[in-house]
Design an enzyme around this catalytic site. Structure first.
Site, PDB file in Angstrom:
ATOM      1  CD  GLU A 127       4.525 129.976 108.667  1.00 21.00           C
ATOM      2  OE1 GLU A 127       3.829 129.824 107.643  1.00 21.00           O
ATOM      3  OE2 GLU A 127       4.488 129.216 109.649  1.00 21.00           O
ATOM      4  CB  SER A 132       0.326 141.572 107.466  1.00 20.90           C
ATOM      5  OG  SER A 132       1.319 142.563 107.390  1.00 20.90           O
ATOM      6  CB  THR A 158      14.859 139.482 115.812  1.00 15.43           C
ATOM      7  OG1 THR A 158      14.167 140.262 114.864  1.00 15.43           O
ATOM      8  CG2 THR A 158      15.855 140.351 116.571  1.00 15.43           C
ATOM      9  N   GLY A 242       5.129 143.688 122.890  1.00 16.27           N
ATOM     10  CA  GLY A 242       6.262 143.896 121.986  1.00 16.27           C
ATOM     11  C   GLY A 242       6.148 145.217 121.247  1.00 16.27           C
ATOM     12  N   GLY A 339      23.336 168.337 106.259  1.00 15.66           N
ATOM     13  CA  GLY A 339      23.796 168.556 104.877  1.00 15.66           C
ATOM     14  C   GLY A 339      24.652 167.393 104.412  1.00 15.66           C
ATOM     15  CD  GLU A 363       8.157 143.119 118.289  1.00  9.67           C
ATOM     16  OE1 GLU A 363       7.302 143.423 119.126  1.00  9.67           O
ATOM     17  OE2 GLU A 363       9.319 142.781 118.569  1.00  9.67           O
ATOM     18  CB  SER A 366       2.501 151.779 109.579  1.00  6.86           C
ATOM     19  OG  SER A 366       3.785 152.089 110.050  1.00  6.86           O
TER      20      SER A 366
HETATM   21  N1  CAA Z   1      -5.386 139.571 122.155  1.00  6.44           N
HETATM   22  C1  CAA Z   1      -6.070 138.416 122.276  1.00  6.44           C
HETATM   23  N2  CAA Z   1      -6.684 137.823 121.235  1.00  6.44           N
HETATM   24  C2  CAA Z   1      -6.581 138.433 120.044  1.00  6.44           C
HETATM   25  C3  CAA Z   1      -5.884 139.635 119.851  1.00  6.44           C
HETATM   26  C4  CAA Z   1      -5.284 140.219 120.986  1.00  6.44           C
HETATM   27  N3  CAA Z   1      -4.600 141.353 120.901  1.00  6.44           N
HETATM   28  N4  CAA Z   1      -5.976 139.999 118.551  1.00  6.44           N
HETATM   29  C5  CAA Z   1      -6.697 139.045 117.938  1.00  6.44           C
HETATM   30  N5  CAA Z   1      -7.049 138.102 118.850  1.00  6.44           N
HETATM   31  C6  CAA Z   1      -7.887 136.916 118.639  1.00  6.44           C
HETATM   32  C7  CAA Z   1      -9.291 137.313 118.227  1.00  6.44           C
HETATM   33  O1  CAA Z   1     -10.095 137.570 119.346  1.00  6.44           O
HETATM   34  C8  CAA Z   1      -9.726 136.096 117.460  1.00  6.44           C
HETATM   35  O2  CAA Z   1     -10.080 135.078 118.358  1.00  6.44           O
HETATM   36  P1  CAA Z   1     -11.604 134.482 118.434  1.00  6.44           P
HETATM   37  O3  CAA Z   1     -11.886 133.894 117.081  1.00  6.44           O
HETATM   38  O4  CAA Z   1     -11.552 133.487 119.530  1.00  6.44           O
HETATM   39  O5  CAA Z   1     -12.479 135.662 118.727  1.00  6.44           O
HETATM   40  C9  CAA Z   1      -8.447 135.628 116.805  1.00  6.44           C
HETATM   41  O6  CAA Z   1      -7.378 136.158 117.564  1.00  6.44           O
HETATM   42  C10 CAA Z   1      -8.325 136.046 115.370  1.00  6.44           C
HETATM   43  O7  CAA Z   1      -8.385 137.445 115.369  1.00  6.44           O
HETATM   44  P2  CAA Z   1      -8.782 138.256 114.095  1.00  6.44           P
HETATM   45  O8  CAA Z   1     -10.025 137.689 113.481  1.00  6.44           O
HETATM   46  O9  CAA Z   1      -8.800 139.690 114.507  1.00  6.44           O
HETATM   47  O10 CAA Z   1      -7.577 137.927 113.129  1.00  6.44           O
HETATM   48  P3  CAA Z   1      -7.176 138.669 111.805  1.00  6.44           P
HETATM   49  O11 CAA Z   1      -6.510 137.656 110.971  1.00  6.44           O
HETATM   50  O12 CAA Z   1      -8.311 139.433 111.216  1.00  6.44           O
HETATM   51  O13 CAA Z   1      -6.127 139.796 112.258  1.00  6.44           O
HETATM   52  C11 CAA Z   1      -4.099 140.679 113.062  1.00  6.44           C
HETATM   53  C12 CAA Z   1      -5.250 139.730 113.273  1.00  6.44           C
HETATM   54  C13 CAA Z   1      -4.226 141.800 114.088  1.00  6.44           C
HETATM   55  C14 CAA Z   1      -3.996 141.281 111.686  1.00  6.44           C
HETATM   56  C15 CAA Z   1      -2.882 139.787 113.344  1.00  6.44           C
HETATM   57  O14 CAA Z   1      -2.789 138.785 112.363  1.00  6.44           O
HETATM   58  C16 CAA Z   1      -1.593 140.534 113.427  1.00  6.44           C
HETATM   59  O15 CAA Z   1      -1.301 141.168 114.425  1.00  6.44           O
HETATM   60  N6  CAA Z   1      -0.769 140.452 112.349  1.00  6.44           N
HETATM   61  C17 CAA Z   1       0.562 141.018 112.381  1.00  6.44           C
HETATM   62  C18 CAA Z   1       1.547 140.001 112.841  1.00  6.44           C
HETATM   63  C19 CAA Z   1       2.786 140.593 113.391  1.00  6.44           C
HETATM   64  O16 CAA Z   1       2.768 141.555 114.157  1.00  6.44           O
HETATM   65  N7  CAA Z   1       3.923 139.995 113.046  1.00  6.44           N
HETATM   66  C20 CAA Z   1       5.152 140.406 113.599  1.00  6.44           C
HETATM   67  C21 CAA Z   1       6.122 139.298 113.602  1.00  6.44           C
HETATM   68  S1  CAA Z   1       7.004 139.143 115.067  1.00  6.44           S
HETATM   69  C22 CAA Z   1       8.359 140.126 114.911  1.00  6.44           C
HETATM   70  O17 CAA Z   1       8.460 140.975 114.083  1.00  6.44           O
HETATM   71  C23 CAA Z   1       9.379 139.895 115.964  1.00  6.44           C
HETATM   72  C24 CAA Z   1      10.754 140.275 115.653  1.00  6.44           C
HETATM   73  O18 CAA Z   1      11.545 139.428 115.309  1.00  6.44           O
HETATM   74  C25 CAA Z   1      11.198 141.672 115.878  1.00  6.44           C
END
Ligand code: CAA
Length: 379
Positions: A127, A132, A158, A242, A339, A363, A366
């Site tokens: 959004e 992130s 996408t 993904g 080049g 997705e 880094s």
């Molecule tokens: N599997 C299952 N559950 C998961 C998980 C996983 N891999 N990762 C996190 N969770 C769960 C946690 O267990 C937690 O649940 P509980 O409270 O029940 O324990 C909950 O999710 C929240 O997790 P966090 O506290 O770890 O959350 P966070 O906010 O600290 O961080 C993050 C999570 C990893 C940063 C996540 O927000 C993230 O991956 N952000 C990046 C988003 C992203 O990849 N966006 C890409 C957009 S899609 C795209 O690009 C598609 C396209 O068009 C090409």
């Protein structure tokens, strides 16, 4: 430990290689220049079974493994990352998400046309204010009894205008934070759903990236995926796979640029001999080949873990983090080896360099991969 692909995997790899050379390469420069979506090529990819590779045949898929999928992603991405991102999103985010977590009704109605390539899908998490930090969803889905009322905006989607089916993540119970988030299946054409203009991007210019706006869109109850509040976990689980697909895309971009640089270095002469015989170039090629091979091992291992039913969160994020860095480094060097020719479009490497950058952003950036990896190793 076996480092050998099966006969079937080798055949699939060859089919993807042939497709990339004969169907994607002609016109790839023009599509990039004019931001033209590879519609015909995507249709043919669907006919080949590459849009629902890991989905069971019961739902129109090809019933293949994740290793075959990354082989296909790698080969297509050597030539056209704008086409391969369609393959990645449709397979990993949309089809996987529906097959793993959808109801029978959802699989029959939505998964079958997506997996068989008659339609393509989009995954809508990002959004304007939540990239992130995916738990901060501002899009809302209010529970109205018989249906949900969807309101909000999604960015950088996408397949934004070419998709027919959209998996949309939205907040239903703001007080519950991430535990109040749901995932919904939204159809193109639903009243109140509009598609913004196409983004004018630096790379993967042929891919179709849009903002989406939802204004009081009525979503039937049966279109919610999983239990109430499952949406954030759904997004995370789906993104795990993904990330392997995008890691394979990054690997392919790097390998494509390297192959072009290698050919060029053998042909181009300076100071009386092919430039490949100058140590300055030969050492660059050696470094490129080594880093690509290391990335390949990470990508294949992550896919193999997924196929074995073993945890792959760590391996997938490592593969994406490393392969996307290799894609950047190798494409920059491939331009350098060429080049002045590397700076013009006809030689393809400048496009691969521009395309490489997105693999460090979408997705999960880094930095997000570093976050996931560090949490896993420190747990
Ligand atoms: N599997 C299952 N559950 C998961 C998980 C996983 N891999 N990762 C996190 N969770 C769960 C946690 O267990 C937690 O649940 P509980 O409270 O029940 O324990 C909950 O999710 C929240 O997790 P966090 O506290 O770890 O959350 P966070 O906010 O600290 O961080 C993050 C999570 C990893 C940063 C996540 O927000 C993230 O991956 N952000 C990046 C988003 C992203 O990849 N966006 C890409 C957009 S899609 C795209 O690009 C598609 C396209 O068009 C090409």
């Amino acid at each position: 430990m076996l480092f050998q692909l099966s006969e079937e995997q080798l055949m699939i790899q060859q089919a993807a290689r042939d497709f990339a050379q004969h169907e994607l390469k002609p016109g790839v420069i023009e599509r990039d220049e004019h931001q033209k979506f590879p519609a015909e090529q995507v249709k043919k990819l669907g006919e080949l079974g590459f849009l629902g590779m890991m989905v069971s045949e019961k739902f129109g898929g090809s019933g293949l493994d994740a290793v075959s999928y990354v082989l296909v992603m790698e080969e297509l991405s050597k030539v056209d990352a704008s086409a391969s991102v369609v393959v990645s999103v449709n397979n990993s985010l949309v089809c996987y998400g529906l097959e793993a977590y959808g109801s029978e009704f959802q699989k029959e109605k939505y998964l079958t046309p997506l997996a068989s390539g008659q339609q393509i899908g989009a995954f809508c998490l990002s959004e304007p204010e939540a990239g992130s930090d995916a738990t901060s969803q501002q899009t809302t889905a209010e529970d109205k009894g018989d249906y949900y009322l969807l309101n909000g905006t999604k960015n950088w989607i996408t397949n934004g205008s070419t998709a027919s089916t959209y998996l949309v993540i939205a907040q239903t119970h703001p007080d519950l934070k991430h535990k109040g988030i749901n995932a919904f299946i939204v159809e193109k054409g639903m009243e109140g759903f509009t598609i913004g203009p196409k983004e004018n991007k630096m790379g993967i210019r042929g891919s179709d990236t849009h903002s989406l706006m939802f204004n009081d869109v009525k979503i039937p109850k049966e279109n919610r995926i999983g239990e109430d509040g499952f949406g954030f976990k759904f997004a995370m689980k789906t993104l795990e796979g993904g990330r392997i697909g995008i890691a394979a895309q990054a690997l392919g971009i790097a390998a494509g640029a390297y192959e072009l640089a290698l050919d060029y270095a053998k042909q181009r002469k300076s100071f009386g001999k092919p430039i490949a015989e100058h140590q300055a170039i030969a050492f660059k090629l050696a470094d490129m080949a080594t880093s690509i091979e290391a990335a390949r091992m990470l990508v294949y291992k992550a896919a193999w873990l997924k196929d074995q039913g073993l945890p792959y969160t760590l391996a997938g994020s490592m593969a994406k983090l490393y392969a996307s860095k290799v894609a950047m480094d190798v494409t920059v060097e491939a331009v350098q080896v060429h080049g002045g020719y590397g700076f013009v479009k006809e030689y393809h490497v400048e496009r691969l360099m521009r395309d490489a950058k997105i693999t460090q952003i979408y997705e999960g950036t880094s930095e997000i991969q570093q976050m996931v990896i560090s949490r896993e190793i420190l747990r």
